[in-house]
Design a protein around this motif. Structure first.
Motif, PDB file in Angstrom:
ATOM      1  N   ALA A 284       1.282  18.197  67.506  1.00  0.00           N
ATOM      2  CA  ALA A 284       2.191  18.600  68.972  1.00  0.00           C
ATOM      3  C   ALA A 284       3.428  17.666  68.826  1.00  0.00           C
ATOM      4  O   ALA A 284       4.587  18.329  68.871  1.00  0.00           O
ATOM      5  CB  ALA A 284       1.404  18.079  70.000  1.00  0.00           C
TER       6      ALA A 284
ATOM      7  N   THR B 152      -5.180  14.500  65.286  1.00  0.00           N
ATOM      8  CA  THR B 152      -4.708  15.617  64.389  1.00  0.00           C
ATOM      9  C   THR B 152      -3.893  16.573  65.376  1.00  0.00           C
ATOM     10  O   THR B 152      -2.542  16.832  65.025  1.00  0.00           O
ATOM     11  CB  THR B 152      -5.554  16.345  63.684  1.00  0.00           C
ATOM     12  N   VAL B 153      -4.461  17.249  66.378  1.00  0.00           N
ATOM     13  CA  VAL B 153      -3.746  17.813  67.275  1.00  0.00           C
ATOM     14  C   VAL B 153      -2.606  17.209  67.926  1.00  0.00           C
ATOM     15  O   VAL B 153      -1.490  17.904  68.088  1.00  0.00           O
ATOM     16  CB  VAL B 153      -4.798  18.261  68.440  1.00  0.00           C
ATOM     17  N   ALA B 154      -2.830  15.876  68.252  1.00  0.00           N
ATOM     18  CA  ALA B 154      -1.564  15.231  68.839  1.00  0.00           C
ATOM     19  C   ALA B 154      -0.293  15.056  67.861  1.00  0.00           C
ATOM     20  O   ALA B 154       0.755  15.090  68.277  1.00  0.00           O
ATOM     21  CB  ALA B 154      -1.913  13.968  69.299  1.00  0.00           C
ATOM     22  N   ARG B 155      -0.635  14.587  66.419  1.00  0.00           N
ATOM     23  CA  ARG B 155       0.340  14.720  65.678  1.00  0.00           C
ATOM     24  C   ARG B 155       1.079  15.915  65.378  1.00  0.00           C
ATOM     25  O   ARG B 155       2.268  15.983  65.215  1.00  0.00           O
ATOM     26  CB  ARG B 155      -0.358  14.003  64.314  1.00  0.00           C
TER      27      ARG B 155
ATOM     28  N   GLU C 156      -8.440  14.729  67.806  1.00  0.00           N
ATOM     29  CA  GLU C 156      -7.413  14.610  68.815  1.00  0.00           C
ATOM     30  C   GLU C 156      -6.151  14.250  68.182  1.00  0.00           C
ATOM     31  O   GLU C 156      -5.371  14.518  68.490  1.00  0.00           O
ATOM     32  CB  GLU C 156      -7.972  13.490  69.822  1.00  0.00           C
TER      33      GLU C 156
ATOM     34  N   VAL D 182      -0.683  23.614  71.337  1.00  0.00           N
ATOM     35  CA  VAL D 182      -1.126  23.313  69.838  1.00  0.00           C
ATOM     36  C   VAL D 182      -2.648  24.033  69.851  1.00  0.00           C
ATOM     37  O   VAL D 182      -2.999  24.814  68.954  1.00  0.00           O
ATOM     38  CB  VAL D 182      -1.225  22.006  69.148  1.00  0.00           C
ATOM     39  N   SER D 183      -3.489  23.454  70.847  1.00  0.00           N
ATOM     40  CA  SER D 183      -4.867  24.005  70.852  1.00  0.00           C
ATOM     41  C   SER D 183      -4.897  25.516  70.789  1.00  0.00           C
ATOM     42  O   SER D 183      -5.890  26.433  70.508  1.00  0.00           O
ATOM     43  CB  SER D 183      -5.751  23.270  72.050  1.00  0.00           C
TER      44      SER D 183
ATOM     45  N   SER E 153       3.314  20.383  73.698  1.00  0.00           N
ATOM     46  CA  SER E 153       2.027  19.630  74.221  1.00  0.00           C
ATOM     47  C   SER E 153       0.959  19.770  73.395  1.00  0.00           C
ATOM     48  O   SER E 153       0.903  20.766  72.769  1.00  0.00           O
ATOM     49  CB  SER E 153       1.979  19.884  75.661  1.00  0.00           C
ATOM     50  N   PRO E 154       0.156  18.799  73.104  1.00  0.00           N
ATOM     51  CA  PRO E 154      -1.222  19.093  72.642  1.00  0.00           C
ATOM     52  C   PRO E 154      -2.037  20.261  72.984  1.00  0.00           C
ATOM     53  O   PRO E 154      -2.670  21.177  72.173  1.00  0.00           O
ATOM     54  CB  PRO E 154      -2.080  17.957  72.743  1.00  0.00           C
TER      55      PRO E 154
END
Length: 338
Positions: free
Chosen positions: A15, A10-13, A8, A25-26, A21-22
């Motif tokens: 993004a 890593t994805v947030a960073r 979470e 990215v996903s 938004s996260p």
């Protein structure tokens, strides 16, 4: 999904770095649709910059992914030999995928290859879509194309052979023996390699001042059946050719059979030149004159290129063409009639 430092986070960073938004990215990471091209490219650039890697999709040993449109002849086996030689030297296993004649792999292959996370992908006589190439790039999986079915693009590294020169040399050999009724069996002209061989044939005929009879140029398939069918049609002409240049050895072998059935002797009545120099060509009856395409070296070159890219190196050339050579054996001779 797990990721070093926490999925979470890593994805947030990523993004935050990409300004999206996260969930966006996903979607990019999982190759899903619904993301604008510019946004996808921005996210992919960040993914490459931070060296993002999914642990759940990592393989336990390094592999090279080798994809063919078809595995129906020794042509493919020669390329595999070259790839495997380099793979062994550099600690890689090789995974083969055959698309059963399709030029572009489907969604299932894309999902599987992204899950396997190979060191690199080598596509032989195949084309990946822009989306598939973007998905590989997102995961830092380099791609090299061997004998592309479309025009070689500089941004996609590729390996080929000097097909035009091969066609020119083969036709000049036949003209030099005194042939003037020289036929040409083409392959699919949508493929640059086949078109280049035909262009080489035409250039040699033009340089010699010998008009090309349109009836002697046949669109064929790159298999024995194509050479047999079109070879038989050529030999049934009121004024048949005294020589035939084919786009590969399989076609030439079909011409051999067409000549046998028609009672035409090779090379006394008909000279034949192939292309590729597959191992069986030297054992044909008579041994076949052919243009040697360095298939093993082409496979090895593609493997080195993709592994160098995977290790973070840069390529001195994005398009490499290896030299072809005429191998003269016993299937060509001066014509018995002018």
């Amino acid at each position: 999904m797990s990721e070093a430092g926490g999925a979470e986070l890593t994805v947030a960073r990523i993004a935050a770095l990409a300004g999206v938004s996260p969930p966006t990215v996903s979607r990019v990471i999982n190759g899903q649709s619904g993301v604008a091209v510019a946004t996808r490219q921005r996210v992919e650039a960040v993914l490459r910059e931070v060296g993002y890697r999914r642990r759940d999709s990592a393989v336990s040993f390094p592999i090279l992914e080798l994809i063919f449109h078809a595995l129906e002849s020794l042509w493919a086996l020669e390329i595999i030999r070259g790839v495997e030689e380099v793979a062994r030297e550099r600690g890689q296993a090789v995974v083969l995928t055959e698309m059963q004649g399709r030029m572009t792999p489907g969604k299932a292959w894309t999902e599987q290859v992204l899950a396997r996370r190979p060191t690199g992908v080598i596509a032989v006589f195949s084309e990946l879509t822009a989306k598939q190439q973007a998905q590989l790039a997102t995961r830092s999986i380099p791609l090299v194309v061997l004998d592309p079915t479309g025009e070689p693009l500089h941004e996609t590294p590729s390996v080929g052979a000097t097909n035009w020169s091969g066609g020119l040399t083969a036709t000049r050999h036949l003209l030099g023996l005194g042939h003037r009724r020289v036929a040409m069996l083409c392959g699919p002209l949508a493929w640059p390699c086949c078109r280049a061989r035909l262009d080489g044939y035409r250039a040699a005929m033009d340089a010699a001042g010998v008009p090309v009879d349109p009836g002697l140029v046949r669109d064929s398939t790159l298999y024995v059946e194509g050479g047999l069918r079109d070879g038989a049609a050529l030999l049934a002409m009121p004024d048949p050719p005294t020589a035939v240049f084919t786009s590969n050895d399989l076609q030439a072998f079909g011409v051999y059979e067409a000549a046998r059935r028609a009672g035409v002797r090779i090379p006394e009545d008909l000279s034949v030149v192939g292309f590729d120099d597959l191992p069986f060509s030297r054992w044909a009856g008579p041994p076949m004159t052919t243009v040697r395409q360095p298939l093993v070296q082409m496979g090895a070159t593609a493997a080195r290129m993709v592994l160098d890219l995977a290790e973070g190196g840069t390529l001195a050339q994005h398009r490499i063409e290896l030299a072809t050579d005429l191998v003269i054996r016993d299937s060509t001779a001066p014509p018995s009639r002018s």
